[in-house]
Enzyme design. Sequence first.
Site, PDB file in Angstrom:
ATOM      1  N   LYS A  39     -20.129  13.891  -0.004  1.00  0.00           N
ATOM      2  CA  LYS A  39     -19.068  14.444  -0.855  1.00  0.00           C
ATOM      3  C   LYS A  39     -18.037  13.368  -1.189  1.00  0.00           C
ATOM      4  O   LYS A  39     -17.990  12.319  -0.533  1.00  0.00           O
ATOM      5  CB  LYS A  39     -18.391  15.617  -0.150  1.00  0.00           C
ATOM      6  CG  LYS A  39     -17.755  15.262   1.187  1.00  0.00           C
ATOM      7  CD  LYS A  39     -17.165  16.495   1.847  1.00  0.00           C
ATOM      8  CE  LYS A  39     -16.578  16.177   3.206  1.00  0.00           C
ATOM      9  NZ  LYS A  39     -15.602  17.176   3.608  1.00  0.00           N
ATOM     10  N   TYR A 263      10.093  -3.639  -5.922  1.00  0.00           N
ATOM     11  CA  TYR A 263      10.983  -2.522  -6.293  1.00  0.00           C
ATOM     12  C   TYR A 263      11.889  -2.113  -5.131  1.00  0.00           C
ATOM     13  O   TYR A 263      11.424  -1.979  -4.002  1.00  0.00           O
ATOM     14  CB  TYR A 263      10.160  -1.294  -6.672  1.00  0.00           C
ATOM     15  CG  TYR A 263       9.391  -1.427  -7.954  1.00  0.00           C
ATOM     16  CD1 TYR A 263      10.041  -1.600  -9.170  1.00  0.00           C
ATOM     17  CD2 TYR A 263       8.000  -1.356  -7.950  1.00  0.00           C
ATOM     18  CE1 TYR A 263       9.314  -1.709 -10.357  1.00  0.00           C
ATOM     19  CE2 TYR A 263       7.273  -1.453  -9.126  1.00  0.00           C
ATOM     20  CZ  TYR A 263       7.943  -1.634 -10.327  1.00  0.00           C
ATOM     21  OH  TYR A 263       7.232  -1.738 -11.484  1.00  0.00           O
TER      22      TYR A 263
END
Length: 374
Positions: A39, A263
């Site tokens: 999956k 940042y």
Amino acid sequence: VSSRIRPSHAEIRLSNLIHNYRYLRDLVKNHNFVCPMLKANAYGHGDIECARALSQVGVHDFGVVLIEEGIRLREEGINGTILVFAGFDREAAGEVIKYNLTPVVSTLDDLKELAEQVPAGTSHRVHLKFNTGMNRLGFSEEEIPNLLRFFKESTKLQLAGICTHLFQAEDSFDPKGNTQIQLQKFEKISGNFESGAIVRHVLSSSAVCSQKFSGLGARPGIALYGARPALNKDIQLNLLPVMSIKSRVELTQKVKKHETVSYGGTWTAKQNSLIGVVPFGYADGYPRSASNKSFMIVKGRRVPVVGTVCMDYTMVDLTGVPYAEAGAEVVLLGQQDEESYFVEDLAAASGTISYEILTRISSRVPRIYSHEAV
Ligand SMILES: Cc1ncc(COP(=O)(O)O)c(C=O)c1O
């Protein structure tokens, strides 16, 4: 697009996947159902490539969650049983039949929907999932009489397996733990179904690796990809990481003492520093929560991530690393020379689990496959 235009990529060693599969299969006692979970794009490793490699060594059962994931595998020529764990609506039931997927069903409505669409004169194999404590998917014990009646009356669906999912398999060693309670419930549930023709599968990676259980099939995921499942630290495991992530220093910046990086200026240079700019950011799946916490490897040394992880870039402190310059190889996950930094390390640094890191390595990171062992 060439997979080599950008220097950042994930290397997927399929030989390690096969090693892990064989290792786990050998740990599963008295049962030959060992169904690799593919999956979420095989936990980020590439479902088609992993399925093909596993098929080549004789694996014929595969687990996915979405019907779409099952269809993808079928369309790429994967034969064998593909278990799909998700529920479905009318339209999706048609796809289940068309692509010969084996649903692991959790509701009577899904069984009815499917049975209605199975062509006359044929039957479709299904597994049933039972809820023994996870409280996510699965029938309750009380629904067993209805289920038995349903299968007695329906010739359209053939019961091929029953399963449950453990929610705390790392407590396998505790005789009064949740896993033992779940297994007792499952044992009791199993007693209602003829044992001969149906497969019983329960064990996830932690349960397989605990080696505590016998006579139950397994659906390993994380350990197949070489990441250590949650388990008592004393237990030694012979798993090999399948994914490495590599990049190159795009450029370096000389940063003066007291200046900040990235940042928000969350990292301040304590001395004149050499900063390496690595073209791999949170849009590639590097966790932003690893800002100022994790490490990468450059020139055989662990170097700290400094400043906030950006969308496309992450900065590392290369101060004092000899010959660290633009173009130097960066290992984000894996090994370089004697140094290593694995997915478990990155997960711990960023406050998450290996599963989340691996499944979030984004589609813009090219996967490069090799069959060679490390
Ligand atoms: C139903 C089911 N079975 C098996 C697994 C595999 O678990 P693990 O990756 O811990 O081995 C999962 C994954 O969460 C799952 O949802």
